[in-house]
Design an enzyme around this catalytic site. Structure first.
Site, PDB file in Angstrom:
ATOM      1  N   LYS A 280       7.319  14.854 -65.683  1.00  0.00           N
ATOM      2  CA  LYS A 280       6.451  14.135 -64.756  1.00  0.00           C
ATOM      3  C   LYS A 280       5.814  15.132 -63.785  1.00  0.00           C
ATOM      4  CE  LYS A 280       8.797   9.729 -65.429  1.00  0.00           C
ATOM      5  NZ  LYS A 280       9.599  10.129 -66.586  1.00  0.00           N
TER       6      LYS A 280
ATOM      7  N   HIS B 169      11.567  10.314 -60.968  1.00  0.00           N
ATOM      8  CA  HIS B 169      10.359  10.155 -60.162  1.00  0.00           C
ATOM      9  C   HIS B 169      10.500  10.767 -58.766  1.00  0.00           C
ATOM     10  CE1 HIS B 169       7.904   7.671 -62.846  1.00  0.00           C
ATOM     11  NE2 HIS B 169       9.053   7.188 -63.268  1.00  0.00           N
TER      12      HIS B 169
ATOM     13  N   SER C 280      11.231   3.322 -60.616  1.00  0.00           N
ATOM     14  CA  SER C 280       9.949   3.587 -61.257  1.00  0.00           C
ATOM     15  C   SER C 280       8.980   2.414 -61.226  1.00  0.00           C
ATOM     16  CB  SER C 280      10.174   4.008 -62.713  1.00  0.00           C
ATOM     17  OG  SER C 280      10.811   2.969 -63.444  1.00  0.00           O
TER      18      SER C 280
END
Length: 392
Positions: free
Chosen positions: A240, A209, A181
């Site tokens: 996300k 991610h 990240s």
């Protein structure tokens, strides 16, 4: 009577070190351009909303319909009365999407790592972790009684050396982020899996991610590398690229059943609101039917990163839409971020202890929402402030 003197001293130490950050209040929802409290409009390049799904009409409609049907909350933890049909449907959809026997949803990506690691690791086991793994992995490991080994970031020779030493443990579990990240680089998952198979270890990948970003239709790093059936625990986030909130693990049915009974963060947290579960179901359908979102994301990211490098910015090891610009020590980094905000660009400063003391950076995240004009605006601001700070 006790007072807050010690806390006040700790807070002042943060301020003296240039590492104090107040919360920023925004007047509207996550988007390419957002309004700060007070009315200033700025280009947002610090959001995890990779595909812009927070505003997707299909997801909003699904959330509204689920609220009308089920209400605003689930009313209980999952093991009592909190497993509604909508939660079961989401887990079935996630398992099918990820190509695993089962999936279990948690309230966040952070609590997913805590719950899963706490369930699968015992005192007779060893966990082998990349040194740059996310804080939720580190904290999850700390809550277990397992032995702990750390290997240097993406150092496969060191990973193999550690695996060779760990043959006497009941279980060996290799843990890595799929996409890291802070630097935006991708784990060498194929080699990790091959080494794990050689030394009879389980593989655990946190795809926070990578979910919605890597792999066909955003299925993640396991799909990206063609490793289906060879990764034992695939951790994903619904917070996300998926655009809502929550986390999940895609794994075997046996592992899911164990976690339902043992994972403390699962057992003692009220289940996701029905509206969230419904919007996540809709998001899976969007990922499969609108691949142009992921294509736009990668086109934006690769083009912007290449341009930054040509201008002389240090983007570290980035190879994904996470693009850091390395600045240096904490106070200078946060001042750089503040100057960018003055120019209308929100690029969050990330400093110690999240990263090394000398590796402070502004971390930008390019999204599918950004237009060519947006990215040109960002580049102009970065060049202006970069010259002021002598970075380029």
């Amino acid at each position: 009577m006790a007072n807050f003197d010690v806390i006040a001293q700790e807070l002042q130490a943060l301020k003296d070190a240039g590492r104090y950050r107040p919360l920023t209040v925004w007047e509207d929802g996550s988007d390419a351009w957002m309004t700060l409290e007070g009315g200033k409009r700025v280009l947002q390049m610090s959001s995890n909303n990779y595909l812009g799904l927070t505003h997707h009409p299909k997801m909003k409609q699904a959330a509204i319909e689920a609220t009308e049907k089920y209400g605003v909350g689930a009313g209980s933890v999952r093991t009592i009365t909190g497993t509604l049909a909508i939660h079961d449907e989401l887990e079935q959809k996630l398992a099918a999407f990820k190509g695993t026997e089962a999936a279990l949803v948690f309230q966040s990506g952070f609590t997913t790592n805590q719950g899963v690691l706490g369930s699968i690791l015992g005192a007779d086991d060893v966990v082998i972790s990349d040194e740059l793994n996310h804080a939720s992995i580190i904290d999850g490991i700390r809550l277990t009684k397992a032995s702990r080994k750390i290997f240097a970031h993406k150092d496969m020779d060191q990973l193999e050396a550690v695996l060779k030493e760990c043959g006497s443990y009941r279980q060996r579990v290799v843990v890595t982020d799929g996409v890291f990240s802070m630097d935006g680089d991708i784990a060498p998952l194929t080699t990790i899996v091959e080494l794990a198979e050689k030394y009879d270890a389980l593989v655990y990948v946190d795809d926070a991610h990578a979910s919605g970003v890597l792999g066909k239709h955003g299925k993640g790093s396991t799909d990206h590398f063609g490793l289906h059936g060879r990764v034992h625990f695939q951790i994903g986030t619904l917070s996300k690229a998926i655009g809502a909130v929550g986390g999940y693990v895609a794994t075997s049915q046996a592992a899911k059943d164990l976690m339902i009974n043992n994972a403390r963060s699962f057992l003692f947290s009220t289940s996701l609101p029905p509206s969230v579960a419904a919007s996540c179901i809709a998001a899976i359908d969007v990922l499969k039917t609108e691949p142009e979102l992921t294509e736009r994301l990668w086109s934006n990211a690769n083009s912007f990163r290449d341009t930054l490098k040509k201008e002389g910015f240090n983007t570290g090891d980035s190879e994904t839409p996470i693009i850091p610009i390395i600045v240096g020590e904490p106070a200078r980094t946060l001042e750089f971020s503040k100057r960018l905000l003055d120019e209308g660009l929100c690029a969050q400063g990330i400093v110690y202890p999240t990263v090394s003391m000398d590796k402070g950076r502004v971390r930008m995240i390019v999204t599918a929402q950004h237009t060519d004009e947006d990215l040109a605006f960002a580049l102009d601001a970065l060049k202006k402030v970069g010259r002021e700070f002598g970075i380029i």
